[in-house]
Design a protein around this motif. Sequence first.
Motif, PDB file in Angstrom:
ATOM      1  N   ALA A 270       0.835  -1.209   0.000  1.00  0.00           N
ATOM      2  CA  ALA A 270       0.000   0.000   0.000  1.00  0.00           C
ATOM      3  C   ALA A 270       0.865   1.253   0.000  1.00  0.00           C
ATOM      4  O   ALA A 270       0.596   2.205  -0.745  1.00  0.00           O
ATOM      5  N   LYS A 271       1.912   1.227   0.787  1.00  0.00           N
ATOM      6  CA  LYS A 271       2.804   2.384   0.877  1.00  0.00           C
ATOM      7  C   LYS A 271       3.689   2.505  -0.365  1.00  0.00           C
ATOM      8  O   LYS A 271       3.753   3.566  -0.989  1.00  0.00           O
ATOM      9  N   GLU A 272       4.370   1.432  -0.748  1.00  0.00           N
ATOM     10  CA  GLU A 272       5.352   1.472  -1.838  1.00  0.00           C
ATOM     11  C   GLU A 272       4.728   1.640  -3.222  1.00  0.00           C
ATOM     12  O   GLU A 272       5.340   2.242  -4.103  1.00  0.00           O
ATOM     13  N   ARG A 273       3.527   1.110  -3.408  1.00  0.00           N
ATOM     14  CA  ARG A 273       2.906   1.164  -4.738  1.00  0.00           C
ATOM     15  C   ARG A 273       1.747   2.162  -4.789  1.00  0.00           C
ATOM     16  O   ARG A 273       0.939   2.134  -5.714  1.00  0.00           O
ATOM     17  N   ASP A 274       1.657   2.998  -3.781  1.00  0.00           N
ATOM     18  CA  ASP A 274       0.644   4.052  -3.722  1.00  0.00           C
ATOM     19  C   ASP A 274      -0.777   3.506  -3.838  1.00  0.00           C
ATOM     20  O   ASP A 274      -1.598   4.007  -4.610  1.00  0.00           O
ATOM     21  N   CYS A 275      -1.052   2.461  -3.074  1.00  0.00           N
ATOM     22  CA  CYS A 275      -2.385   1.844  -3.057  1.00  0.00           C
ATOM     23  C   CYS A 275      -3.133   2.256  -1.794  1.00  0.00           C
ATOM     24  O   CYS A 275      -3.692   1.429  -1.084  1.00  0.00           O
ATOM     25  N   HIS A 276      -3.102   3.534  -1.519  1.00  0.00           N
ATOM     26  CA  HIS A 276      -3.766   4.033  -0.316  1.00  0.00           C
ATOM     27  C   HIS A 276      -4.407   5.376  -0.594  1.00  0.00           C
ATOM     28  O   HIS A 276      -4.122   6.025  -1.603  1.00  0.00           O
ATOM     29  N   GLU A 277      -5.273   5.762   0.332  1.00  0.00           N
ATOM     30  CA  GLU A 277      -5.972   7.048   0.241  1.00  0.00           C
ATOM     31  C   GLU A 277      -5.445   8.015   1.284  1.00  0.00           C
ATOM     32  O   GLU A 277      -6.092   9.023   1.569  1.00  0.00           O
ATOM     33  N   GLY A 278      -4.302   7.699   1.869  1.00  0.00           N
ATOM     34  CA  GLY A 278      -3.716   8.571   2.881  1.00  0.00           C
ATOM     35  C   GLY A 278      -3.485   7.850   4.187  1.00  0.00           C
ATOM     36  O   GLY A 278      -3.686   6.639   4.299  1.00  0.00           O
ATOM     37  N   TRP A 279      -3.054   8.596   5.162  1.00  0.00           N
ATOM     38  CA  TRP A 279      -2.693   8.093   6.478  1.00  0.00           C
ATOM     39  C   TRP A 279      -3.797   8.427   7.462  1.00  0.00           C
ATOM     40  O   TRP A 279      -4.256   9.566   7.525  1.00  0.00           O
ATOM     41  N   ASP A 280      -4.215   7.450   8.240  1.00  0.00           N
ATOM     42  CA  ASP A 280      -5.199   7.662   9.306  1.00  0.00           C
ATOM     43  C   ASP A 280      -4.425   7.955  10.584  1.00  0.00           C
ATOM     44  O   ASP A 280      -3.846   7.041  11.183  1.00  0.00           O
ATOM     45  N   GLU A 281      -4.388   9.192  10.971  1.00  0.00           N
ATOM     46  CA  GLU A 281      -3.603   9.609  12.139  1.00  0.00           C
ATOM     47  C   GLU A 281      -4.127   8.973  13.425  1.00  0.00           C
ATOM     48  O   GLU A 281      -3.345   8.556  14.275  1.00  0.00           O
ATOM     49  N   ALA A 282      -5.433   8.876  13.554  1.00  0.00           N
ATOM     50  CA  ALA A 282      -6.009   8.301  14.783  1.00  0.00           C
ATOM     51  C   ALA A 282      -5.623   6.840  14.960  1.00  0.00           C
ATOM     52  O   ALA A 282      -5.315   6.399  16.065  1.00  0.00           O
ATOM     53  N   MET A 283      -5.638   6.076  13.842  1.00  0.00           N
ATOM     54  CA  MET A 283      -5.330   4.650  13.925  1.00  0.00           C
ATOM     55  C   MET A 283      -3.873   4.347  13.589  1.00  0.00           C
ATOM     56  O   MET A 283      -3.440   3.206  13.670  1.00  0.00           O
ATOM     57  N   LYS A 284      -3.120   5.382  13.170  1.00  0.00           N
ATOM     58  CA  LYS A 284      -1.693   5.224  12.840  1.00  0.00           C
ATOM     59  C   LYS A 284      -1.491   4.133  11.791  1.00  0.00           C
ATOM     60  O   LYS A 284      -0.671   3.228  11.950  1.00  0.00           O
ATOM     61  N   SER A 285      -2.261   4.227  10.694  1.00  0.00           N
ATOM     62  CA  SER A 285      -2.146   3.243   9.622  1.00  0.00           C
ATOM     63  C   SER A 285      -2.592   3.856   8.297  1.00  0.00           C
ATOM     64  O   SER A 285      -3.290   4.866   8.271  1.00  0.00           O
ATOM     65  N   TRP A 286      -2.182   3.202   7.203  1.00  0.00           N
ATOM     66  CA  TRP A 286      -2.589   3.621   5.873  1.00  0.00           C
ATOM     67  C   TRP A 286      -4.035   3.219   5.634  1.00  0.00           C
ATOM     68  O   TRP A 286      -4.474   2.159   6.080  1.00  0.00           O
ATOM     69  N   ILE A 287      -4.764   4.056   4.925  1.00  0.00           N
ATOM     70  CA  ILE A 287      -6.118   3.724   4.494  1.00  0.00           C
ATOM     71  C   ILE A 287      -5.967   3.092   3.110  1.00  0.00           C
ATOM     72  O   ILE A 287      -5.702   3.783   2.124  1.00  0.00           O
ATOM     73  N   VAL A 288      -6.080   1.787   3.044  1.00  0.00           N
ATOM     74  CA  VAL A 288      -5.801   1.042   1.810  1.00  0.00           C
ATOM     75  C   VAL A 288      -6.936   1.233   0.813  1.00  0.00           C
ATOM     76  O   VAL A 288      -8.111   1.093   1.155  1.00  0.00           O
ATOM     77  N   ASP A 289      -6.553   1.546  -0.422  1.00  0.00           N
ATOM     78  CA  ASP A 289      -7.492   1.586  -1.537  1.00  0.00           C
ATOM     79  C   ASP A 289      -7.518   0.168  -2.097  1.00  0.00           C
ATOM     80  O   ASP A 289      -6.589  -0.263  -2.791  1.00  0.00           O
ATOM     81  N   GLU A 290      -8.563  -0.577  -1.783  1.00  0.00           N
ATOM     82  CA  GLU A 290      -8.618  -1.999  -2.109  1.00  0.00           C
ATOM     83  C   GLU A 290      -8.591  -2.254  -3.614  1.00  0.00           C
ATOM     84  O   GLU A 290      -7.966  -3.213  -4.068  1.00  0.00           O
TER      85      GLU A 290
END
Length: 184
Positions: free
Chosen positions: A41-61
């Motif tokens: 998700a991070k390396e291939r840009d498969c996310h919609e950003g970072w969820d600060e509250a949950m400290k994780s990437w929001i994965v674009d499935e």
Amino acid sequence: MVSRSKPNIIITGTPGVGKTSLCETLIDTTDLQHLSVNRIAKERDCHEGWDEAMKSWIVDEDKLLDAIEAEIDKGGCLIDWHACDLFPEGWIDLVIVLRSDSTVLYDRLTARNYSGPKLQENMDAEIMEVLLAEARDAFDEEIVIELRSNNSEDMENNVSRIEAWIEQWKQDHGGAAVWADYQG
């Protein structure tokens, strides 16, 4: 009929149950590759950003599935993530749901500095068997296996069982390897 020469396996479970450790051990002892969804998700840009509250990437499935489809089609993938129901059933040959006792999981998550809502959400998910239920809903029950992951002995047993299943699957070239034969 599966045309791959190597199986695709999902290793899923609540954060902290040992998914990545199991995958890393299996890639050292098998010829499968580790697909860490968090890393992809991070390396291939498969996310919609970072969820600060949950400290994780929001994965674009959708982006994720597109990004890994060619690798999945070849076979030989260990997919490491806390969810499995987004993966098409035809892609997957075995779903391993790792489970840990609540006290073990709590200690692991607090050691990772999980706290507040993130800690509570993950503890609740494990206690309520959320990921196991999702796996059973998404895939044929014959390929969904629940394994304990509390200590190094569990890890060794799990590795041995999965290695044996992989070898049988390869011999069968997609034939249904029966998990019960590898219960040790």
